[in-house]
Design a protein around this motif. Structure first.
Motif, PDB file in Angstrom:
ATOM      1  N   ALA A 148       0.827  -1.209   0.000  1.00 55.90           N
ATOM      2  CA  ALA A 148       0.000   0.000   0.000  1.00 55.90           C
ATOM      3  C   ALA A 148       0.863   1.263   0.000  1.00 55.90           C
ATOM      4  CB  ALA A 148      -0.926  -0.005   1.218  1.00 55.90           C
ATOM      5  N   GLU A 149       1.954   1.244   0.751  1.00 56.66           N
ATOM      6  CA  GLU A 149       2.833   2.415   0.818  1.00 56.66           C
ATOM      7  C   GLU A 149       3.505   2.688  -0.517  1.00 56.66           C
ATOM      8  OE1 GLU A 149       6.715   4.029   3.365  1.00 56.66           O
ATOM      9  OE2 GLU A 149       5.682   2.187   3.966  1.00 56.66           O
ATOM     10  N   ALA A 150       3.871   1.638  -1.229  1.00 56.47           N
ATOM     11  CA  ALA A 150       4.557   1.800  -2.511  1.00 56.47           C
ATOM     12  C   ALA A 150       3.597   2.124  -3.648  1.00 56.47           C
ATOM     13  CB  ALA A 150       5.341   0.529  -2.845  1.00 56.47           C
ATOM     14  N   CYS A 151       2.298   1.944  -3.434  1.00 52.67           N
ATOM     15  CA  CYS A 151       1.303   2.093  -4.504  1.00 52.67           C
ATOM     16  C   CYS A 151       0.212   3.068  -4.073  1.00 52.67           C
ATOM     17  CB  CYS A 151       0.703   0.731  -4.846  1.00 52.67           C
ATOM     18  SG  CYS A 151       1.901  -0.542  -5.285  1.00 52.67           S
ATOM     19  N   PRO A 152       0.489   4.370  -4.071  1.00 44.46           N
ATOM     20  CA  PRO A 152      -0.458   5.346  -3.512  1.00 44.46           C
ATOM     21  C   PRO A 152      -1.809   5.379  -4.195  1.00 44.46           C
ATOM     22  CG  PRO A 152       1.320   6.442  -4.723  1.00 44.46           C
ATOM     23  CD  PRO A 152       1.717   5.021  -4.572  1.00 44.46           C
ATOM     24  N   ARG A 153      -1.889   5.015  -5.469  1.00 47.65           N
ATOM     25  CA  ARG A 153      -3.176   5.079  -6.156  1.00 47.65           C
ATOM     26  C   ARG A 153      -4.155   4.007  -5.681  1.00 47.65           C
ATOM     27  NH1 ARG A 153      -4.068   8.597 -10.220  1.00 47.65           N
ATOM     28  NH2 ARG A 153      -2.266   9.803 -10.913  1.00 47.65           N
ATOM     29  N   LEU A 154      -3.668   3.020  -4.966  1.00 47.27           N
ATOM     30  CA  LEU A 154      -4.578   2.029  -4.395  1.00 47.27           C
ATOM     31  C   LEU A 154      -5.505   2.669  -3.371  1.00 47.27           C
ATOM     32  CD1 LEU A 154      -2.216  -1.040  -3.798  1.00 47.27           C
ATOM     33  CD2 LEU A 154      -3.914  -0.764  -5.619  1.00 47.27           C
ATOM     34  N   ALA A 155      -5.080   3.767  -2.770  1.00 43.61           N
ATOM     35  CA  ALA A 155      -5.881   4.437  -1.750  1.00 43.61           C
ATOM     36  C   ALA A 155      -6.899   5.399  -2.355  1.00 43.61           C
ATOM     37  CB  ALA A 155      -4.976   5.189  -0.781  1.00 43.61           C
ATOM     38  N   GLN A 156      -6.911   5.540  -3.672  1.00 48.49           N
ATOM     39  CA  GLN A 156      -7.874   6.400  -4.332  1.00 48.49           C
ATOM     40  C   GLN A 156      -9.089   5.598  -4.770  1.00 48.49           C
ATOM     41  OE1 GLN A 156      -5.976   8.685  -7.415  1.00 48.49           O
ATOM     42  NE2 GLN A 156      -4.323   9.373  -6.070  1.00 48.49           N
ATOM     43  N   ALA A 157     -10.231   6.266  -4.871  1.00 45.89           N
ATOM     44  CA  ALA A 157     -11.489   5.562  -5.101  1.00 45.89           C
ATOM     45  C   ALA A 157     -11.646   5.050  -6.527  1.00 45.89           C
ATOM     46  CB  ALA A 157     -12.663   6.472  -4.751  1.00 45.89           C
TER      47      ALA A 157
END
Length: 243
Positions: A148-157
């Protein structure tokens, strides 16, 4: 393992889509542009386009010879991610449910992700639907903190048109090397039945898919819940010889 040139081209286009440079419906670079930019043959450019088309990322223009970014990305129910499988073959339209968030996962998910006591993971939910928009499978994807930290777009809707597998691989440099799928049956929870637009009691098939990198570290754990009458599995395999 060396990445082939057509795979590099496909990944470059995927990245431009995810980063918003190529929006849904936009024309992707032509075969001629790709040949000039990458110094490759037309056959290599065509192969790159075929990879993206089979992955449900682009589609051919109705007029002309070009390709456009798909308006509606495809997603698959959990599991069945063998090497060489494509989203176009097993994919369906989908819609995002809620917003991604950092949560403490259920014990069986925490165990699959090798989280310690009180460990948290990033959760992304999607509802895979049939062509008539009827819910098919409710999927919760859980990503461990390092991913999750390496892939910030995963936290976007919003959806990732290139698919989370390609995005995570591109951002972390850790492609999936092994998958473990487990299937079972149980009764749906009230929240699951609501997402699936069904009444309780509801019998559901549950598929748990965990992907690991080459070092055996978990990349994602997905749990897909499908109404029993909609779930089916079909396998083809060689037979013969004495065992």
């Amino acid at each position: 393992m060396a990445v082939l040139k057509y795979e590099q081209i496909a990944d470059w286009i995927r990245a431009r889509i995810t980063e918003g440079e190529l929006t849904p419906g936009a024309l992707v670079p032509s075969q001629r542009e790709l040949c000039e930019r990458w110094g490759v043959s037309r056959a290599t450019a065509i192969k790159a386009m075929d990879v993206l088309r089979l992955d449900g990322v682009i589609d051919r223009e109705r007029q002309g010879q070009g390709f456009r970014v798909v308006e509606t990305p495809l997603a698959r129910p959990a599991g069945h991610r063998a090497s060489g499988s494509s989203r176009l073959a097993g994919g369906h339209p989908f819609r995002r449910v809620g917003r991604p968030g950092d949560e403490e996962p259920p014990p069986h998910i925490a165990q699959a992700l090798e989280l310690g006591p009180g460990g948290r993971a990033l959760r992304r939910d999607r509802l895979v639907v049939l062509e008539d928009d009827t819910p098919l499978t409710y999927v919760s994807a859980w990503f461990p903190p390092d991913v999750a930290e390496a892939c910030p777009r995963l936290a976007q809707a919003g959806p990732l048109a290139e698919g989370t597998t390609h995005y995570v691989t591109r951002r972390t440099g850790r492609p999936p090397a092994r998958g473990v799928d487990t299937a079972g049956v149980r009764l749906a929870t009230a929240a699951e039945a609501e997402r699936l637009e069904r009444a309780l009691p509801l019998a559901v098939a549950v598929e748990l898919h965990t992907a690991y990198d080459g070092d055996g570290r978990p990349l994602v754990c997905e749990e897909g819940v499908t109404p029993g009458e909609l779930w089916e599995r079909s396998d083809q395999y060689p037979m013969g010889g004495d065992h």
